[in-house]
Structures are given as structure tokens and as C-alpha cells.
Motif scaffolding. Structure first.
Motif, PDB file in Angstrom:
ATOM      1  N   VAL A  69      31.668  32.500  55.963  1.00 40.14           N
ATOM      2  CA  VAL A  69      32.787  31.919  56.707  1.00 40.14           C
ATOM      3  C   VAL A  69      33.818  33.026  56.835  1.00 40.14           C
ATOM      4  O   VAL A  69      34.512  33.360  55.881  1.00 40.14           O
ATOM      5  N   ALA A  70      33.915  33.625  58.028  1.00 35.29           N
ATOM      6  CA  ALA A  70      34.778  34.791  58.219  1.00 35.29           C
ATOM      7  C   ALA A  70      36.252  34.421  58.237  1.00 35.29           C
ATOM      8  O   ALA A  70      37.096  35.192  57.766  1.00 35.29           O
ATOM      9  N   SER A  71      36.586  33.259  58.793  1.00 40.02           N
ATOM     10  CA  SER A  71      37.980  32.805  58.816  1.00 40.02           C
ATOM     11  C   SER A  71      37.997  31.293  58.931  1.00 40.02           C
ATOM     12  O   SER A  71      36.996  30.671  59.324  1.00 40.02           O
ATOM     13  N   LEU A  72      39.152  30.720  58.599  1.00 36.84           N
ATOM     14  CA  LEU A  72      39.264  29.265  58.531  1.00 36.84           C
ATOM     15  C   LEU A  72      40.717  28.869  58.720  1.00 36.84           C
ATOM     16  O   LEU A  72      41.609  29.466  58.136  1.00 36.84           O
ATOM     17  N   ASP A  73      40.963  27.892  59.591  1.00 35.00           N
ATOM     18  CA  ASP A  73      42.315  27.348  59.735  1.00 35.00           C
ATOM     19  C   ASP A  73      42.211  25.871  60.082  1.00 35.00           C
ATOM     20  O   ASP A  73      41.123  25.288  60.038  1.00 35.00           O
ATOM     21  N   GLU A  74      43.351  25.263  60.444  1.00 32.54           N
ATOM     22  CA  GLU A  74      43.368  23.826  60.686  1.00 32.54           C
ATOM     23  C   GLU A  74      42.605  23.431  61.943  1.00 32.54           C
ATOM     24  O   GLU A  74      42.327  22.251  62.163  1.00 32.54           O
ATOM     25  N   HIS A  75      42.272  24.398  62.795  1.00 33.03           N
ATOM     26  CA  HIS A  75      41.568  24.089  64.038  1.00 33.03           C
ATOM     27  C   HIS A  75      40.057  24.252  63.933  1.00 33.03           C
ATOM     28  O   HIS A  75      39.322  23.781  64.801  1.00 33.03           O
ATOM     29  N   GLY A  76      39.570  24.951  62.931  1.00 38.50           N
ATOM     30  CA  GLY A  76      38.139  25.173  62.803  1.00 38.50           C
ATOM     31  C   GLY A  76      37.844  26.435  62.016  1.00 38.50           C
ATOM     32  O   GLY A  76      38.690  26.927  61.265  1.00 38.50           O
ATOM     33  N   ALA A  77      36.668  26.972  62.226  1.00 33.49           N
ATOM     34  CA  ALA A  77      36.238  28.130  61.442  1.00 33.49           C
ATOM     35  C   ALA A  77      35.458  29.096  62.312  1.00 33.49           C
ATOM     36  O   ALA A  77      34.951  28.751  63.381  1.00 33.49           O
ATOM     37  N   HIS A  78      35.383  30.327  61.821  1.00 31.90           N
ATOM     38  CA  HIS A  78      34.579  31.385  62.437  1.00 31.90           C
ATOM     39  C   HIS A  78      33.442  31.683  61.463  1.00 31.90           C
ATOM     40  O   HIS A  78      33.679  32.184  60.368  1.00 31.90           O
ATOM     41  N   ILE A  79      32.233  31.339  61.858  1.00 34.33           N
ATOM     42  CA  ILE A  79      31.056  31.513  61.018  1.00 34.33           C
ATOM     43  C   ILE A  79      30.256  32.709  61.524  1.00 34.33           C
ATOM     44  O   ILE A  79      30.074  32.870  62.735  1.00 34.33           O
ATOM     45  N   VAL A  80      29.788  33.535  60.616  1.00 32.88           N
ATOM     46  CA  VAL A  80      28.916  34.657  60.972  1.00 32.88           C
ATOM     47  C   VAL A  80      27.543  34.391  60.367  1.00 32.88           C
ATOM     48  O   VAL A  80      27.403  34.307  59.149  1.00 32.88           O
ATOM     49  N   LEU A  81      26.553  34.202  61.252  1.00 26.05           N
ATOM     50  CA  LEU A  81      25.170  33.988  60.812  1.00 26.05           C
ATOM     51  C   LEU A  81      24.467  35.327  60.875  1.00 26.05           C
ATOM     52  O   LEU A  81      24.170  35.839  61.951  1.00 26.05           O
ATOM     53  N   GLU A  82      24.214  35.933  59.724  1.00 23.74           N
ATOM     54  CA  GLU A  82      23.630  37.269  59.691  1.00 23.74           C
ATOM     55  C   GLU A  82      22.130  37.251  59.940  1.00 23.74           C
ATOM     56  O   GLU A  82      21.592  38.128  60.602  1.00 23.74           O
ATOM     57  N   LYS A  83      21.458  36.258  59.405  1.00 26.91           N
ATOM     58  CA  LYS A  83      20.036  36.080  59.687  1.00 26.91           C
ATOM     59  C   LYS A  83      19.649  34.667  59.289  1.00 26.91           C
ATOM     60  O   LYS A  83      20.290  34.042  58.439  1.00 26.91           O
ATOM     61  N   GLY A  84      18.589  34.165  59.924  1.00 25.99           N
ATOM     62  CA  GLY A  84      18.108  32.842  59.570  1.00 25.99           C
ATOM     63  C   GLY A  84      18.564  31.775  60.546  1.00 25.99           C
ATOM     64  O   GLY A  84      18.892  32.038  61.702  1.00 25.99           O
ATOM     65  N   ARG A  85      18.635  30.532  60.050  1.00 20.04           N
ATOM     66  CA  ARG A  85      18.878  29.370  60.905  1.00 20.04           C
ATOM     67  C   ARG A  85      19.946  28.473  60.286  1.00 20.04           C
ATOM     68  O   ARG A  85      20.011  28.314  59.067  1.00 20.04           O
ATOM     69  N   ALA A  86      20.777  27.910  61.138  1.00 18.55           N
ATOM     70  CA  ALA A  86      21.807  26.975  60.692  1.00 18.55           C
ATOM     71  C   ALA A  86      21.766  25.732  61.575  1.00 18.55           C
ATOM     72  O   ALA A  86      21.606  25.838  62.794  1.00 18.55           O
ATOM     73  N   VAL A  87      21.892  24.574  60.943  1.00 15.20           N
ATOM     74  CA  VAL A  87      21.960  23.307  61.665  1.00 15.20           C
ATOM     75  C   VAL A  87      23.381  22.778  61.485  1.00 15.20           C
ATOM     76  O   VAL A  87      23.833  22.578  60.353  1.00 15.20           O
ATOM     77  N   ALA A  88      24.084  22.566  62.594  1.00 17.44           N
ATOM     78  CA  ALA A  88      25.508  22.236  62.527  1.00 17.44           C
ATOM     79  C   ALA A  88      25.807  20.907  63.199  1.00 17.44           C
ATOM     80  O   ALA A  88      25.213  20.560  64.222  1.00 17.44           O
ATOM     81  N   SER A  89      26.741  20.190  62.598  1.00 15.06           N
ATOM     82  CA  SER A  89      27.317  18.992  63.198  1.00 15.06           C
ATOM     83  C   SER A  89      28.826  19.163  63.135  1.00 15.06           C
ATOM     84  O   SER A  89      29.448  18.954  62.085  1.00 15.06           O
TER      85      SER A  89
END
Length: 407
Positions: A114-134
Motif C-alpha cells: 500500500v504505497a499511500s492511503l487517505d480518506e478518499h482511497g489508496a494507491h496499491i502497487v502490485l509487484e507480481k501475482g494476482r489481486a481480487v478487489a472489491s
């Protein structure tokens, strides 16, 4: 706010403080032996006051932690830390939970942060692999997921995304909502809607977008990304020409006797574009075309798999563009991806960085140079560049390789 939990906790802290100080036991022992003198009572009062102050302070800290500093996201059952490296175990997924209800599951073996985070959301960095998001939709929410050289802009949706660092392929499937995908070789952002799947092949400069289309919901206006060079016919991003799968209606209506290779290249028909240029006279096109058009022709030849024609067009473009333009970068891609000549590729990437000190492909060229040095066995130069790369591009596409070289 209900104050009962605060006072209950305060009372418990006071009881614990008294027990730890041995107040009750000490008081009973002293009463059984003798009556305390005034001096003793004064000392005891100071002890009791100090213990009480400690208990109040402890309760205050506890209350501040519980009500004012709640973790904004959790990794499993533990509080998360912004910027920390996250690695899912090889045998199971790693769940991330955010305060707004957003959930992201990192599949087994996936690494991210999680590169950054505030009240509006987050900046995620996926370096490798898979992510399932809701991602929970809110009026002011703004989430971003960096996947290799690509950026996925999210408002509220359900999707799964993966990045294979070896094959440099992005895969995205949208279950609900919509996202915008940009970066890499994409000249304009692509909107992906519910039910659609996208695959972007970075090294091949090819994108596949399949799934249902909605007539009721027209695509969002494309978000233009900065072009590598002014008025460039085809932006490279990570080194590949952009792909627009829609062929201009003029091509359907009436094909000219000699097809226009420029229109075909712009439509992503790279093999057809190269054939059209051959019919028009490839050498003649290299002589009469502008430097920018030659870059587009070289891109088409490279992506059609013709290394000799790509090298010919890039070389012609270098002679017509100030400082060679991005032609040296293209020559580096041909040497790296098609000829497997990593020493020559490194030389061309270095040439681009030297000739284009303000070029828009410097991050990509530096990353490719790092990989070319590593693959050609130039370990010392690679390690020196790795330190520079992490300083300049700490979240760049080759950050993982740079960190590996420095271990």
C-alpha cells in the motif's frame, strides 16, 4: 459518544495499578504490626497519588489508541503499515481490509504494498501475482492500482488483476463497475466495463479487450497520456506502439489500390502496414517520409516481427530527428526483444538516455538498460545503475529487479 467504556477501562486500570503496587497487602500488614506515623501516612499518600496518576495516564493512552488512532487497514488480523512490503504465503491468499469496507485479496505468492492511503482511497502497487478487489463506491473515492507499467484507476468496482513480470502480461477481469487502464504502451486510457476482460502484452505491443459492450453507457472520453515526442505518430510508453482495434471506416468503405500503411499502423494492423509499405517501396518510404512517420513505420515493422526493416526505419529516423528522437530506444528494443543481443541493446538504451536528457521514455529506457546490463553479465554496471534507479524511480517497473541486484 458513550462514555461507559472509558470509565470501565479506567476502573480496571486503577485496580490493576493498586494490585501491582501491593497497596492492599501492604496496608493490612502495616495495620497488624503498628499504627503508621504521620510521616508514614504522608509517604503512602504520595505513593497512592503516583499510582493513581499512572493509572489515569494509562487509561488515557488506551482511550486515545482505541478512539483516535485506529488502524486504517488490516493485513489479515494485524494493523497494516503504509509502504510495507506485503507477501502472500505460497499456500494461501493474504486478505487486506480497509476502513471504508474495501477488501483486496492477494492470491498465493503475490507481492504488493500500500504505497499511500487517505480518506478518499489508496494507491496499491502490485509487484507480481494476482489481486481480487472489491472497492466500495463513494462520491469522493479514488483508488489506484499500479500493475507493472500500467495504472488502473478505480472509483468503485469488483475486479481481479494480475501481472506476470516474466512475460510482462497484464490481465484484468471486471465483475462490476468500470475502470480506466493507462500507461505502458497505451497511448490513451482504455475503459473496461463489467463483464469485460483485458489482456495487455507489453513486449508485443498488443491488447485484447473482450466481453459485452453496452450501447446505453458509451465509453468515457479517452484520457490522453503524454506523448513520447511532440507530434509523434505512435507513443511507445514501455516501447510498443499503441493499439486501437477499430479500423477507420474509410478502410472498410473503399480500399485504395495501394493501402495506406500509416492508417493500417494506426489501426494496429502492423503486418498489413508493413506489407503496404513494401508494396509502396520500403526504401523509398525511408527516403521521403518525415522522421515522425519513420518512427511509426519502424514501430510497425518491429511489432510485425521484422527486425531488419525496423532497424532500417529507426536508423533513417535518427538521421532526420533532432538528437535521434526516440529511434535509439526503438533500436534497443529490437536488439533486446528480437535479436537477444543484450550488449547492443544496452548500448542503444544508453544512447537514448544520453541524446534525450528530457525524453519522456527515460524511466522505461533506464529500466530496460538495467535489465540489459544484468542479462549481458555486466553486473558491476548493473548494480551501480540499480542504486540510481531506485533513487529516481522507487516504484518503477524494474524496482524489484534493482532490489534483487543490490542484495
Amino acid at each position: 459518544m458513550n462514555q461507559e467504556p472509558f470509565f470501565d477501562e479506567l476502573r480496571r486500570e486503577q485496580d490493576r495499578a493498586r494490585e501491582q503496587a501491593g497497596y492492599l497487602e501492604q496496608a493490612r500488614a502495616r495495620e497488624a504490626v503498628r499504627r503508621p506515623t504521620p510521616k508514614n501516612w504522608s509517604l503512602n499518600r504520595r505513593i497512592f497519588a503516583f499510582a493513581g496518576a499512572l493509572s489515569v495516564a494509562a487509561a488515557g493512552v488506551l482511550t486515545w489508541q482505541h478512539f483516535g488512532k485506529s488502524p486504517t487497514f488490516f493485513v489479515g488480523n494485524e494493523a497494516g503499515s503504509v509502504g510495507a512490503f506485503l507477501a502472500a504465503p505460497t499456500e494461501r491468499e493474504l486478505p487486506l481490509r480497509f476502513a471504508d469496507g474495501t477488501r483486496i485479496a492477494l492470491s498465493a505468492g503475490t507481492s504488493a504494498r500500500v504505497a499511500s492511503l487517505d480518506e478518499h482511497g489508496a494507491h496499491i502497487v502490485l509487484e507480481k501475482g494476482r489481486a481480487v478487489a472489491s472497492v466500495v463506491h463513494r462520491a469522493d473515492s479514488h483508488w489506484r492500482v499500479d500493475v507493472g507499467p500500467y495504472q488502473v484507476a478505480v472509483v468503485g468496482t469488483q475486479f481481479d488483476v494480475s501481472w506476470d513480470a516474466g512475460t510482462r502480461v497484464l490481465e484484468l477481469h471486471l465483475t462490476q463497475g468500470a475502470v480506466l487502464v493507462s500507461g505502458g504502451f497505451l497511448r490513451d486510457a482504455l475503459q473496461v466495463r463489467a463483464g469485460q476482460s483485458l489482456r495487455a502484452f507489453s513486449d508485443g505491443g498488443r491488447v485484447e479487450l473482450v466481453g459485452p459492450t453496452s450501447e446505453a453507457t458509451p465509453p468515457a472520453a479517452p484520457v490522453a497520456a503524454p506523448a513520447p515526442e511532440p507530434a509523434a505518430a505512435a507513443a511507445l510508453g514501455d516501447g510498443s506502439a499503441s493499439v486501437d482495434t477499430s479500423v477507420p471506416s474509410s478502410l472498410h468503405a473503399a480500399a485504395p489500390s495501394v493501402p495506406d500503411w500509416k492508417a493500417l499502423a494506426s489501426a494496429g494492423k502492423f503486418g498489413d502496414a508493413l506489407s503496404a509499405a513494401e508494396k509502396a517501396g520500403f526504401e523509398a518510404e525511408c527516403r521521403r517520409s518525415s522522421g515522425q512517420d519513420l518512427l511509426a513505420l519502424a514501430d510497425a515493422a518491429r511489432l510485425a516481427g521484422s527486425a531488419p526493416r525496423a532497424e532500417q526505419a529507426y536508423s533513417a529516423a535518427r538521421s532526420k530527428l533532432s538528437g535521434g528522437g526516440r529511434a535509439s530506444y526503438g533500436l534497443g528494443l529490437v536488439a533486446f526483444d528480437q535479436r537477444g543481443d543484450f550488449t547492443t541493446a544496452a548500448r542503444w538504451f544508453e544512447t537514448y538516455l544520453r541524446e534525450q536528457p528530457s525524453g519522456s521514455l527515460r524511466a522505461e529506457a533506464t529500466g530496460r538498460l538495467l535489465e540489459a546490463l544484468q542479462r549481458s553479465g555486466q553486473r558491476d554496471k548493473a548494480r551501480t545503475l540499480a542504486q540510481q534507479y531506485l533513487t529516481q524511480y522507487p516504484h518503477g517497473a524494474q524496482a524489484a529487479l534493482a532490489q534483487q541486484l543490490l542484495r
